[in-house]
Design an enzyme around this catalytic site. Structure first.
Site, PDB file in Angstrom:
ATOM      1  N   GLU A 271      -8.407  -2.662  17.778  1.00  0.00           N
ATOM      2  CA  GLU A 271      -9.068  -3.231  16.608  1.00  0.00           C
ATOM      3  C   GLU A 271      -8.508  -4.608  16.294  1.00  0.00           C
ATOM      4  O   GLU A 271      -9.222  -5.521  15.914  1.00  0.00           O
ATOM      5  CB  GLU A 271      -8.883  -2.302  15.405  1.00  0.00           C
ATOM      6  CG  GLU A 271      -9.583  -2.803  14.152  1.00  0.00           C
ATOM      7  CD  GLU A 271      -9.702  -1.755  13.063  1.00  0.00           C
ATOM      8  OE1 GLU A 271      -9.130  -0.664  13.230  1.00  0.00           O
ATOM      9  OE2 GLU A 271     -10.361  -2.030  12.059  1.00  0.00           O
TER      10      GLU A 271
ATOM     11  N   SER B  72      -7.973   5.804   6.856  1.00  0.00           N
ATOM     12  CA  SER B  72      -7.425   5.507   5.528  1.00  0.00           C
ATOM     13  C   SER B  72      -7.677   6.638   4.538  1.00  0.00           C
ATOM     14  O   SER B  72      -8.674   7.352   4.624  1.00  0.00           O
ATOM     15  CB  SER B  72      -8.057   4.235   4.978  1.00  0.00           C
ATOM     16  OG  SER B  72      -7.879   3.173   5.872  1.00  0.00           O
TER      17      SER B  72
ATOM     18  N   GLU C 153      -0.504  -9.314   5.159  1.00  0.00           N
ATOM     19  CA  GLU C 153       0.935  -9.100   4.979  1.00  0.00           C
ATOM     20  C   GLU C 153       1.483  -8.204   6.096  1.00  0.00           C
ATOM     21  O   GLU C 153       2.592  -8.405   6.593  1.00  0.00           O
ATOM     22  CB  GLU C 153       1.213  -8.467   3.608  1.00  0.00           C
ATOM     23  CG  GLU C 153       0.964  -9.407   2.429  1.00  0.00           C
ATOM     24  CD  GLU C 153      -0.517  -9.708   2.195  1.00  0.00           C
ATOM     25  OE1 GLU C 153      -1.378  -8.911   2.642  1.00  0.00           O
ATOM     26  OE2 GLU C 153      -0.822 -10.750   1.592  1.00  0.00           O
TER      27      GLU C 153
ATOM     28  N   GLN D  91     -14.754   5.865  11.331  1.00  0.00           N
ATOM     29  CA  GLN D  91     -13.304   5.980  11.535  1.00  0.00           C
ATOM     30  C   GLN D  91     -12.650   6.532  10.276  1.00  0.00           C
ATOM     31  O   GLN D  91     -12.656   5.850   9.240  1.00  0.00           O
ATOM     32  CB  GLN D  91     -12.718   4.597  11.868  1.00  0.00           C
ATOM     33  CG  GLN D  91     -11.223   4.614  12.122  1.00  0.00           C
ATOM     34  CD  GLN D  91     -10.623   3.210  12.099  1.00  0.00           C
ATOM     35  OE1 GLN D  91     -10.671   2.528  11.084  1.00  0.00           O
ATOM     36  NE2 GLN D  91     -10.073   2.787  13.217  1.00  0.00           N
ATOM     37  N   GLY D  92     -12.104   7.719  10.361  1.00  0.00           N
ATOM     38  CA  GLY D  92     -11.468   8.344   9.202  1.00  0.00           C
ATOM     39  C   GLY D  92      -9.957   8.274   9.287  1.00  0.00           C
ATOM     40  O   GLY D  92      -9.286   9.272   9.561  1.00  0.00           O
TER      41      GLY D  92
HETATM   42  C1  LIG Z   1     -14.493  -3.647   4.589  1.00  0.00           C
HETATM   43  C2  LIG Z   1     -13.482  -2.628   4.945  1.00  0.00           C
HETATM   44  C3  LIG Z   1     -13.760  -1.688   5.909  1.00  0.00           C
HETATM   45  C4  LIG Z   1     -12.838  -0.699   6.237  1.00  0.00           C
HETATM   46  N1  LIG Z   1     -13.184   0.242   7.166  1.00  0.00           N
HETATM   47  C5  LIG Z   1     -12.350   1.266   7.394  1.00  0.00           C
HETATM   48  C6  LIG Z   1     -12.726   2.348   8.242  1.00  0.00           C
HETATM   49  O1  LIG Z   1     -13.806   2.354   8.803  1.00  0.00           O
HETATM   50  N2  LIG Z   1     -11.883   3.368   8.413  1.00  0.00           N
HETATM   51  C7  LIG Z   1     -10.661   3.394   7.822  1.00  0.00           C
HETATM   52  O2  LIG Z   1      -9.942   4.348   8.038  1.00  0.00           O
HETATM   53  N3  LIG Z   1     -10.252   2.401   7.005  1.00  0.00           N
HETATM   54  C8  LIG Z   1     -11.073   1.341   6.779  1.00  0.00           C
HETATM   55  N4  LIG Z   1     -10.690   0.326   5.933  1.00  0.00           N
HETATM   56  C9  LIG Z   1      -9.417   0.427   5.255  1.00  0.00           C
HETATM   57  C10 LIG Z   1      -8.374  -0.568   5.703  1.00  0.00           C
HETATM   58  O3  LIG Z   1      -7.839  -0.202   6.929  1.00  0.00           O
HETATM   59  C11 LIG Z   1      -7.317  -0.599   4.586  1.00  0.00           C
HETATM   60  O4  LIG Z   1      -7.933  -1.154   3.457  1.00  0.00           O
HETATM   61  C12 LIG Z   1      -6.111  -1.421   4.926  1.00  0.00           C
HETATM   62  O5  LIG Z   1      -5.353  -0.784   5.924  1.00  0.00           O
HETATM   63  C13 LIG Z   1      -5.240  -1.696   3.692  1.00  0.00           C
HETATM   64  O6  LIG Z   1      -4.957  -0.521   2.995  1.00  0.00           O
HETATM   65  P1  LIG Z   1      -5.238  -0.389   1.434  1.00  0.00           P
HETATM   66  O7  LIG Z   1      -6.604  -0.857   1.185  1.00  0.00           O
HETATM   67  O8  LIG Z   1      -4.868   0.961   1.035  1.00  0.00           O
HETATM   68  O9  LIG Z   1      -4.276  -1.413   0.758  1.00  0.00           O
HETATM   69  P2  LIG Z   1      -2.714  -1.225   0.491  1.00  0.00           P
HETATM   70  O10 LIG Z   1      -2.060  -0.708   1.722  1.00  0.00           O
HETATM   71  O11 LIG Z   1      -2.486  -0.488  -0.769  1.00  0.00           O
HETATM   72  O12 LIG Z   1      -2.281  -2.731   0.287  1.00  0.00           O
HETATM   73  C14 LIG Z   1      -2.473  -3.445  -0.929  1.00  0.00           C
HETATM   74  C15 LIG Z   1      -1.764  -4.775  -0.820  1.00  0.00           C
HETATM   75  O13 LIG Z   1      -0.373  -4.560  -0.613  1.00  0.00           O
HETATM   76  C16 LIG Z   1       0.050  -5.187   0.570  1.00  0.00           C
HETATM   77  N5  LIG Z   1       1.038  -4.360   1.249  1.00  0.00           N
HETATM   78  C17 LIG Z   1       0.964  -3.043   1.559  1.00  0.00           C
HETATM   79  N6  LIG Z   1       2.055  -2.656   2.232  1.00  0.00           N
HETATM   80  C18 LIG Z   1       2.841  -3.745   2.354  1.00  0.00           C
HETATM   81  C19 LIG Z   1       4.089  -3.994   2.967  1.00  0.00           C
HETATM   82  N7  LIG Z   1       4.764  -3.048   3.642  1.00  0.00           N
HETATM   83  N8  LIG Z   1       4.582  -5.246   2.900  1.00  0.00           N
HETATM   84  C20 LIG Z   1       3.905  -6.220   2.250  1.00  0.00           C
HETATM   85  N9  LIG Z   1       2.735  -6.049   1.658  1.00  0.00           N
HETATM   86  C21 LIG Z   1       2.202  -4.825   1.717  1.00  0.00           C
HETATM   87  C22 LIG Z   1      -1.188  -5.310   1.426  1.00  0.00           C
HETATM   88  O14 LIG Z   1      -1.083  -6.321   2.381  1.00  0.00           O
HETATM   89  C23 LIG Z   1      -2.254  -5.575   0.396  1.00  0.00           C
HETATM   90  O15 LIG Z   1      -2.264  -6.926   0.082  1.00  0.00           O
HETATM   91  C24 LIG Z   1     -11.591  -0.676   5.597  1.00  0.00           C
HETATM   92  C25 LIG Z   1     -11.289  -1.650   4.634  1.00  0.00           C
HETATM   93  C26 LIG Z   1     -12.210  -2.613   4.297  1.00  0.00           C
HETATM   94  C27 LIG Z   1     -11.861  -3.614   3.260  1.00  0.00           C
END
Ligand SMILES: Cc1cc2nc3c(=O)[nH]c(=O)nc-3n(C[C@H](O)[C@H](O)[C@H](O)COP(=O)(O)OP(=O)(O)OC[C@H]3O[C@@H](n4cnc5c(N)ncnc54)[C@H](O)[C@@H]3O)c2cc1C
Lengths: 393, 382
Positions: free
Chosen positions: A248, A133, A373, A130-131
């Site tokens: 999901e 992020s 969150e 899944q692409g």
């Molecule tokens: C094990 C694992 C597998 C994954 N697999 C996939 C995959 O296959 N394909 C894919 O596309 N993605 C994947 N992801 C990515 C996942 O969807 C993202 O990590 C997730 O959506 C959070 O984005 P971020 O990591 O950029 O964190 P950020 O969005 O930067 O968030 C960082 C922190 O800030 C908080 N935050 C952000 N925005 C807000 C807001 N508006 N209000 C309050 N708090 C906020 C968050 O809750 C978090 O605590 C995976 C992640 C993990 C950990």
């Protein structure tokens, strides 16, 4: 995990049980309880197991027959999941394609796309990632920057994706990309199906804190895919993506939570062996963990019962992920405390046992599939109707 | 498979909710909270005559409607939402339930019809000065002379004991704990002792004014043995488990109402130029409260279905789980509602404290969460 779904599916359940009993043997049986949705442990064996399941016709139980599915109903799918969890079979390696992409294609794919991809997903011939992020687009998925431009009969893709679960195994990626130059937020996005076996796609594994290569970053440099491999309409990729995210956050929770029950049994076994139940502090936390797992199951059953009864699931369907991920993390801390000093040692090569792995991976459960969150925002805004969080237009 | 409601059950919920919305308004709650009786006999009568709520789950041969525990749970949830003041829980969940469980056909024939139509208010008199809900807490002794039983001693913290016409009393005999029925107006048995005055009921002033507790003094009061002598503890235990699940449903209703109030306020109260519900500090707290409620609801509904399925082995565990989970959730949410309201929530005029106090008293009623965790541990063999 004995559940009474009535006589209608009793035969089906027996069939599942018998098949699992007969096939979950040898190496497969030795890997009981291994894996999770983002956990790459024992990959080759789990892949072989998925193929075994495929040969038995157990993948895509609810998918249409013309694409290789069984055309059965939700009830059978649920019965299968419960029986599967009861058997302790390894977590399916290809869950992403089966639970997310497949239903998306069934609902929104073109006829040609369905015929081309669905049977190969079910045969475990083609693996998917899944692409969604990107480095700059996690929770705020509408800020994706990966772009795709039409060049004759092909889309040309440039940009970067990250955290792609099992990306290094993927033959194909489903990619959310900006197809209208200069468009903003959720407008002008499209969902593209992109083959990884080409010079324009570079995939680099990323090591997780559990020491595994469970996800990857993906670089697109003039990567190409055919013009007809857009799912849904061009420019409507946001809608397509939200469809999969809905799935999901909902149904894929069920098999995961069922594995928590097995972990709870293991936790109890160890607590007994080590006399932890006689420590009043631990005993209280063990009781609370037991209660949370029981509550997860009942919450699940409420949702299942509503779906089967043709009703719209209630608020519990939305709160379930936050509850489960939070309480599973708590359970992991508890299991590690019961393990004590010995639980702090790992095998050579940072080899983890099931408990250590599950504990460490539980840290991701409050992040992926919508961080806690974000879940709270969704519950607050979509269920309780509170005013929106300020966000860019 | 169950765990969802039928159309008929949803219809019952609507009817009951509409009835309480009209007859158990905040003004009613406040009026009754300040009144010694603590309930409105006219509303009580209509609950019995028009809706048949008191006898909903009483078997038809004993004058009830013969529905099940799920229906009863729905009424309790709605009563909790409305903060209904009155002896519904005491009379139905404790009194009628103990009689049904006792398996004494003659007693059931004599006593249940009155409870079913609401002309008799019943309650269970179990706890004594120590406030214990377990077997060891029962110390009061019953005396047999000839073929007449009499009771002398004190029960306290008795739910709605001040208005109960019929007290189901746990007391010790030579063979163990037995259950007795005592009519509140009962005369003392002649020669029972100097100054014997039968039954004296005293309303106890309580933190939660929406559910009353009383002390009941027995002075040679004539009592009727219910069921077999010395065999009552399992009956009482089953009654308490059932009542715990029904109380849990009531707590879910109360918690839902408290959250609704918090959310309503968070939508309209403006600070820093924005509705406070748009701030994550507030929004996330509301989301956490809903998550807790839905999880508690699972525990309560799971209990109702365990009751309905008649699986006795499951019952104790399901009841303890429901009691712990719903007690803690109601208290947390009722407190959260005050917090979201700010200082206005801390006033006597605002209804938030009524829910908070009901939450706190319900947490202790039938035993605290700590006590129920121990029951759970025992039930699971921990
Ligand atoms: C094990 C694992 C597998 C994954 N697999 C996939 C995959 O296959 N394909 C894919 O596309 N993605 C994947 N992801 C990515 C996942 O969807 C993202 O990590 C997730 O959506 C959070 O984005 P971020 O990591 O950029 O964190 P950020 O969005 O930067 O968030 C960082 C922190 O800030 C908080 N935050 C952000 N925005 C807000 C807001 N508006 N209000 C309050 N708090 C906020 C968050 O809750 C978090 O605590 C995976 C992640 C993990 C950990």
């Amino acid at each position: 995990m004995e559940l009474d779904f009535g006589s209608a599916v009793a035969d089906f359940r027996d069939e599942v049980r018998t098949w699992l009993d007969e096939h979950l043997v040898g190496e497969f049986a030795e890997h009981r309880g291994v894996g999770g949705p983002t956990d790459g442990e024992a990959w080759d064996i789990r892949l072989a197991w998925d193929r075994e399941l495929a040969s038995g016709g157990w993948l895509g139980i609810g998918w249409p027959k013309e694409y290789g599915g069984r055309g059965l109903g939700l009830l059978e799918e649920i019965v299968f999941e419960y029986e599967y969890a009861r058997s302790g079979a390894p977590y399916r390696a290809t869950g992403n394609a089966l639970d997310l992409l497949g239903p998306m294609l069934v609902a929104m794919g073109s006829e040609a796309q369905k015929q081309r991809f669905l049977p190969r997903i079910l045969a475990v011939e083609e693996l998917w990632g899944q692409g969604f992020s990107e480095p700059g687009a996690g929770s705020d998925l509408a800020s994706v920057r990966t772009r795709a431009e039409l060049d004759g009969d092909a889309w040309v893709i440039n940009g970067q994706k990250v955290w792609t679960t099992f990306g290094m195994h993927a033959h194909w990626l489903y990619v959310l990309a900006r197809t209208e130059p200069g468009s903003r937020r959720h407008k002008g996005l499209s969902m593209l199906l992109v083959p990884t076996d080409q010079p324009g796609v570079e995939i680099r594994p990323i090591r997780s804190l559990a020491g595994q290569d469970e996800f990857a970053e993906v670089f697109f440099t003039d990567a190409r895919t055919s013009v007809d491999l857009v799912v849904g309409e061009v420019g409507q990729g946001w809608r397509t993506a939200m469809g999969t995210l809905g799935i999901e956050r909902g149904s894929t929770l069920l098999p995961l939570q069922l594995t928590f029950e097995r972990e709870m049994d293991a936790l109890l076994r160890q607590a007994r062996e080590q006399g932890a139940l006689t420590d009043p502090m631990l005993r209280r936390r063990i009781l609370d963990a037991w209660m949370s797992v029981r509550i997860m199951r009942t919450t699940n059953l409420r949702t299942v019962a509503e779906l089967l009864g043709g009703r719209t699931p209630g608020a519990q369907a939305t709160t379930a992920k936050l509850y489960a991920s939070t309480n599973h993390q708590r359970m992991g801390h508890l299991a590690m405390e019961i393990a004590g000093a010995a639980g702090q040692l790992v095998q050579d090569g940072y080899g983890l046992d099931t408990r250590q792995r599950s504990f460490l991976i539980s840290l991701a459960e409050t992040i992926y599939g919508g961080a806690s969150e974000i879940q709270r925002n969704i519950i607050g805004e979509q269920v309780l109707g509170l005013p929106k969080d300020p966000r860019p237009a | 498979m169950e765990l969802t409601f039928t159309d008929e059950q949803e219809e019952l919920r609507k009817t009951v909710r509409a009835f309480f919305a009209r007859h158990a308004t905040e003004a009613d709650v406040r009026r009754l909270a300040a009144d010694d009786l603590g309930h409105d006999p006219a509303v009580w009568r209509r609950m019995g005559e028009e809706l048949g709520l008191q006898g909903l789950a009483v078997p038809e041969e004993y004058g009830g409607a013969g529905f099940g525990y799920v229906e009863l749970g729905i009424v309790c949830e709605e009563a909790g939402r409305a903060l209904l003041c009155g002896p519904y829980f005491a009379s139905v969940a404790l009194g009628a339930e103990a009689l049904i469980r006792a398996g004494d056909d003659q007693a059931a024939r004599d006593l249940l019809p009155g409870i079913s139509v609401g002309t008799t208010i019943a309650t269970l008199a179990l706890t004594e000065d120590e406030g214990r809900w377990d077997e060891a807490g029962v110390r009061m002794a019953a005396t047999l002379s000839g073929d007449t039983w009499t009771l002398t001693g004190t029960k306290t913290y008795v739910p709605d004991g001040h208005i109960a016409d019929l007290l189901l009393v746990a007391a010790r005999t030579d063979t163990g704990i037995s259950l007795f029925a005592v009519e509140a107006e009962a005369e003392a048995e002649a020669g029972a002792g100097a100054g014997a005055g039968g039954v004296t009921r005293t309303l106890l002033p309580a933190l939660d004014q929406t559910r009353r507790q009383a002390r009941v003094d027995f002075d040679g009061a004539r009592a009727r043995l219910i069921g077999r002598e010395g065999a009552a503890w399992p009956v009482i235990e089953g009654t308490l488990a059932t009542a715990a699940i029904l109380l849990a449903a009531e707590q879910v209703g109360g918690a839902s109402a408290a959250l609704d109030a918090a959310v309503e306020y968070a939508k309209v109260r403006v600070q820093y130029g924005r509705a406070i519900g748009s701030f994550q500090g507030v929004k996330h707290r509301c989301a956490d409260m809903l998550t807790a409620i839905e999880s508690a609801r699972s525990a309560a509904y799971g209990g109702l279905w365990a009751l309905a399925s008649g699986n006795a082995a499951e019952l104790g565990v399901a009841a303890a789980l429901a009691k712990v989970s719903c007690s803690e959730t109601f208290t947390e949410v009722a407190g959260g509602n005050i917090q979201v309201h700010g200082a206005i929530g801390f006033t006597w005029e605002h209804p938030a404290h009524l829910y908070f106090k009901r939450a706190k008293s319900s947490e202790v009623l039938l035993g605290t969460p700590a006590y129920h965790r121990e029951l759970l541990a025992a039930g699971l063999g921990f």
